[in-house]
Every structure is written in C-alpha cells, then in structure tokens.
Design an enzyme around this catalytic site. Structure first.
Site, mmCIF file in Angstrom:
data_model
loop_
_atom_site.group_PDB
_atom_site.id
_atom_site.type_symbol
_atom_site.label_atom_id
_atom_site.label_comp_id
_atom_site.label_asym_id
_atom_site.label_seq_id
_atom_site.Cartn_x
_atom_site.Cartn_y
_atom_site.Cartn_z
ATOM 1 N N HIS A 116 19.771 -45.096 64.682
ATOM 2 C CA HIS A 116 19.205 -46.076 65.507
ATOM 3 C C HIS A 116 18.540 -45.731 65.964
ATOM 4 O O HIS A 116 17.905 -45.316 66.937
ATOM 5 C CB HIS A 116 20.339 -46.431 65.844
ATOM 6 C CG HIS A 116 21.510 -46.135 66.820
ATOM 7 N ND1 HIS A 116 20.429 -44.665 67.276
ATOM 8 C CD2 HIS A 116 22.873 -46.003 66.874
ATOM 9 C CE1 HIS A 116 21.574 -44.631 68.871
ATOM 10 N NE2 HIS A 116 22.852 -45.396 68.585
ATOM 11 N N ASN A 141 15.970 -45.874 70.124
ATOM 12 C CA ASN A 141 17.680 -46.637 70.557
ATOM 13 C C ASN A 141 18.825 -45.333 70.835
ATOM 14 O O ASN A 141 18.870 -43.600 70.166
ATOM 15 C CB ASN A 141 18.810 -47.249 70.675
ATOM 16 C CG ASN A 141 17.919 -48.818 70.455
ATOM 17 O OD1 ASN A 141 18.562 -49.177 69.294
ATOM 18 N ND2 ASN A 141 17.703 -49.100 71.802
ATOM 19 N N ASP A 197 25.141 -51.142 63.060
ATOM 20 C CA ASP A 197 25.464 -50.551 64.474
ATOM 21 C C ASP A 197 26.879 -51.625 65.635
ATOM 22 O O ASP A 197 26.264 -52.031 66.670
ATOM 23 C CB ASP A 197 24.831 -50.253 65.181
ATOM 24 C CG ASP A 197 25.558 -48.954 66.474
ATOM 25 O OD1 ASP A 197 26.617 -48.456 65.885
ATOM 26 O OD2 ASP A 197 24.382 -49.168 67.849
#
Length: 394
Positions: free
Chosen positions: A225, A228, A283
């Site tokens: 990701h 992040n 996610d």
C-alpha cells in the site's frame, strides 16, 4: 445447466490478452476459456448457452486482490472456514475472482490459527466462488514506527525460523509477506522468501532509500500500500516512496479510494510508476458491504462512516473500498484506459504471484475468470472458473 454445455458471451467488447475486440465473443467450457473472436467467427454448437449483450458491455479478466483482510462481516483472522467462504462468495459482486487471504499483526497463536484455517479452506474450496490463491502475511515483522493500524504490542523482529513454522502450518500457501527489511534480520528473511518463491514486500517500513536498495538486492520485489505505513519522500532522503517510484524491480500496491491518498497523489504515482508496475488493491475490512458502525480489526474497534474506516485515534484502518470502485476511481483520477486497468487488477498480480499461465488475462486455455462490466463500469456478471458467481439484479 448441463455440465457439457458452453457459455458464450456474445456481441461485447472483449479485452483479450493481446487485443481489444469491439464486436467480440468469448466462450467458456469446463472452467476454461475455449474461444475468443469476433462475432462473425462464432459457430453455434448444439449445447451452447448464448448470453447476447451489446458492445457497450466490456468483458475483462477477473481481478486478483493480493491485499484484502475481510468483507461482509468476515475476516481472514477469524480463523474459520465460514469467514473465508463469506469472503469468496461476496467478492465476485465487485469483480474479484481471486484473492490472497490477508492476515495482520496479532499473537503468534492467532496468526497460526488463521494460517491453518486458510490452508484447510484452500485445499478444499469449490469452483463456484472467488478463489483463495494463497495467503498474504502482513506483519508481524514490521517497524513499530510505521505500525499504522497494526497492533504495536504484537510487532516483532523478522524471524526466519518462525516464518518456516508458519509456512509449514500454512501448507506452503503463504505467497506474499509484508515486512520492514531494515529491522534486525530483515534482509535474512527477505533472502529466504526469495529463495522459497515467496514475494517479499516492503511495507510498514521506516527504511531509507538505500536500505530499500539492499532489500531489492536481497530479493524484495513488491511494495505494500504505497504512501501508507512507510517513510515518505524527502529531497535528501527519498525513502520507501522514492524507491517505489524509481526502482523498476518493484510491483507497487495502491489503494485508490481517494482517502488513503488524495486523487492527485494517485495520479502522481500512476504517472511515475505506470500500469506496468502498479497493482490495485482494496485492503478492505469486514465492514465492506455493511452499514456504518463499529467493527473489529485485530481486537481493536474500527469506526466506519460512509467511505472511511478509522481507529479511535483517527488512524486509517484499512478500507471499505470495492474493487469495481477502485477501477472507476483510478480511471477518473489518472485518465488511464481500461487496458491499463486490466494490467493493474489482473495481469500484474497474476505475474507477481506466478499465476499468469492460468490467470490474469483473457486467453484460450486460461481459467474462465471473467467479469462483464456495463457502460457505467458496474459489474453485471462475474464468472469464477466458468461458473456464474454473480449477476446484477435488474
């Protein structure tokens, strides 16, 4: 339907592996793609079941979500067959036909329970729903500085011996591991993953640009990701983000809900990384496809409000993003083509997981994992290994 019959999706735009057919058809027989062509080439057989649409409908390969924790009040960490069954049954609604059941940082006992459960499910699953093609171990081998929503109390240093025990418990089904390679023994675990054909992904990492370079040398080939849970970009220290932009050895995950990163940052990443290396993920949590409220993530309460999932302190805690919305958002934010989307949702994850011989594109002989989108890019139908797993209600 007769098991000997074939399904023909007719008069549609087919995004096949090597070309886009505007007036095309695709034939599914015995779980496989058996014909792709233009409609004038189609020869009807006695057992053919023809679904005639129009060229505004688009046929693409099913998405492979390599990073998803849960959906519809189920989570991979529940450690039950029912949870994985719920995930597999729900995901075709958003155009996902394969996924990695993703764990999170928890006690060793809880992680092992989830791994054993996933192994049992994988080895007995049916063809009617989205396929669990492996496990993504997210944590606990991550940086406490970049924990995000991963519970800090269970974070530990990378450990080859513990990973070996877990891979044995998982029956060899762990396919991807998110770790912080700058942590003690991080490079040793990265090397071991590479040697055993497991994708080593840099995530929840405070690594410097040079440390990421060392990890790539050791075998890392993936970024978890983007933006992040990582050291960001600085003009004197490019960090994990800079490496994701610049190092062509890396496939890069991105959550395109417009919340985990602003639309402009999605475009910046796309322009730099391109569809050659980008992988769209959700996610997502158990709260996806549910109403607003408070749900559990690894023993922590998560508050869900329309589009956002956060811990009590406001930390982003996964997403409630649906894959078909990720597709729409990405096209809107970047102006990319549907051909680019196919690369980012199907081809790239299939190649990264070494599944491209059977999945990831529409090609004769491959698994009939197929999604039909309407003119608004909504999911009309999803076929998992040739079985109609989802059909939109009129």
């Amino acid at each position: 339907m007769d098991t000997h019959s074939s399904i023909i999706i007719y008069n549609v735009t087919v995004y096949s592996e090597n070309q886009t057919l505007k007036n095309g058809y695709i034939k599914l027989t015995n779980k496989k793609i058996t014909e792709i062509g233009e409609i004038h080439q189609y020869v009807r057989q006695p057992n053919d079941h023809v679904i005639e649409l129009s060229p505004s409908y688009k046929v693409i390969p099913g998405a492979i979500d390599v990073h998803i924790h849960g959906v519809n009040n189920a989570d991979a960490m529940d450690g039950t067959a029912e949870a994985l069954e719920t995930m597999a049954r729900t995901l075709p609604k958003e155009g996902t036909t394969s996924f990695l059941a993703t764990t999170m940082t928890q006690s060793n006992k809880a992680v092992e329970k989830a791994l054993r459960n996933a192994r049992a499910y994988i080895e007995e699953q049916t063809d009617a729903d989205a396929e669990v093609v492996g496990i993504h171990l997210e944590g606990p081998f991550i940086s406490p500085k970049r924990a995000g929503a991963q519970p800090p109390t269970h974070i530990q240093d990378p450990n080859v011996t513990l990973f070996q025990e877990w891979q044995k418990a998982a029956g060899g089904h762990i396919k991807l591991v998110t770790l912080a390679p700058e942590q003690p023994n991080g490079l040793a675990l990265t090397s071991y993953l590479k040697e055993t054909n497991v994708v080593a992904s840099i995530g929840h990492s405070d690594g410097t640009y040079d440390q990421v370079g060392e990890a790539i040398e050791a075998g890392a080939s993936h970024i978890t990701h983007l933006y992040n849970g990582m050291r960001g970009l600085h003009h004197r220290e490019p960090g994990v983000l800079g490496a994701a932009y610049l190092r062509n050895e890396l496939f890069v995950e991105l959550i395109t809900d417009g919340i985990h990163c602003r639309p402009e940052m999605v475009k910046l990443a796309y322009d730099q990384i391109t569809s050659e290396r980008m992988i769209l993920i959700t996610d997502s949590l158990r709260a996806k496809w549910l109403k607003n409220g408070t749900y559990d993530l690894g023993g922590q309460p998560v508050h869900v409000n329309d589009t956002t999932a956060t811990l009590a302190d406001g930390t982003l805690a996964g997403s409630i993003l649906k894959m078909n919305d990720a597709i729409k958002n990405t096209m809107s934010f970047t102006n990319c083509s549907l051909e680019d989307i196919v690369k980012m949702t199907a081809e790239n994850p299939a190649k990264q997981l070494n599944l491209f011989d059977t999945k990831g594109s529409l090609k004769i002989g491959k698994d009939a994992d197929i999604v039909v989108l309407n003119e608004n890019l909504d999911v009309e139908m999803t076929f998992c290994r040739g079985t109609l797993s989802f059909k939109k209600e009129d």
